[in-house]
Design an enzyme around this catalytic site. Sequence first.
Site, short mmCIF file in Angstrom:
data_model
loop_
_atom_site.label_atom_id
_atom_site.label_comp_id
_atom_site.label_asym_id
_atom_site.label_seq_id
_atom_site.Cartn_x
_atom_site.Cartn_y
_atom_site.Cartn_z
N LYS A 9 0.84 -1.18 0.13
CA LYS A 9 0.07 -0.01 -0.09
C LYS A 9 1.13 1.11 0.05
CE LYS A 9 -3.62 -2.35 2.52
NZ LYS A 9 -4.51 -2.60 3.70
N PHE A 57 -15.62 3.05 7.38
CA PHE A 57 -14.13 3.32 6.68
C PHE A 57 -13.91 3.23 5.18
CE2 PHE A 57 -14.10 -1.14 7.88
CZ PHE A 57 -13.88 -1.49 6.87
N ARG A 85 -0.73 -14.81 4.13
CA ARG A 85 -1.50 -14.31 5.24
C ARG A 85 -0.58 -14.27 6.52
NH1 ARG A 85 -5.32 -10.81 4.08
NH2 ARG A 85 -6.41 -11.00 5.97
N THR A 91 -4.88 -8.18 10.46
CA THR A 91 -5.30 -6.75 9.96
C THR A 91 -4.80 -5.69 10.84
OG1 THR A 91 -6.79 -7.63 8.68
CG2 THR A 91 -7.14 -5.28 8.99
N ARG A 102 3.27 -6.79 9.27
CA ARG A 102 2.26 -5.77 10.09
C ARG A 102 3.01 -5.48 11.56
NH1 ARG A 102 -3.31 -7.63 7.53
NH2 ARG A 102 -3.17 -6.09 5.54
N ASN A 112 -1.56 0.02 7.41
CA ASN A 112 -1.25 -1.64 7.82
C ASN A 112 -0.26 -1.85 6.71
OD1 ASN A 112 -3.03 -2.43 6.01
ND2 ASN A 112 -4.13 -3.35 7.52
N HIS A 115 -1.66 -5.49 1.65
CA HIS A 115 -2.96 -6.28 1.25
C HIS A 115 -2.44 -7.55 0.90
CE1 HIS A 115 -6.88 -7.45 -0.24
NE2 HIS A 115 -6.18 -7.87 -1.19
#
Length: 149
Positions: A9, A57, A85, A91, A102, A112, A115
């Site tokens: 991100k 959000f 993951r 998350t 993260r 964070n 993705h």
Amino acid sequence: MEQSFIMIKPDGVQRGLIGDIISRFEKKGFFLRGMKFMNVERSFAQQHYADLSDKPFFPGLVEYIISGPVVAMVWEGKDVVATGRRIIGATRPWEAAPGTIRADYAVEVGRNVIHGSDSVDNGKKEIALWFPEGLAEWRSNLHPWIYES
């Protein structure tokens, strides 16, 4: 072989984390099949996160994703979605296991860093959306050094 969509991100890009994130997936033994460094249009971000459009959000998430360039990638390997993951972490960064991306790099859920596809089916949808032109066809010479068959 299973594939997963992974996106670094805008905060991860701005903070110079691209190399470390790619390295973590490579060191695990996954193969990079596609990668784009790009700015995301608002309508495209809305399409990608359409399943979250009813959440309060959502507008902020879209603004965040279009705020700067992202790195969109497709990784391939055995159980890459579930393992990816685990590499990424929860998350909510404060719930992420130590050593995950993260846990190491994120403080707030709204920043964070990364993705990752949450299921094989969603991975297929995300890959089709982000890479409509298809992926590079190749097989790494390292494949037999990572997989038994």
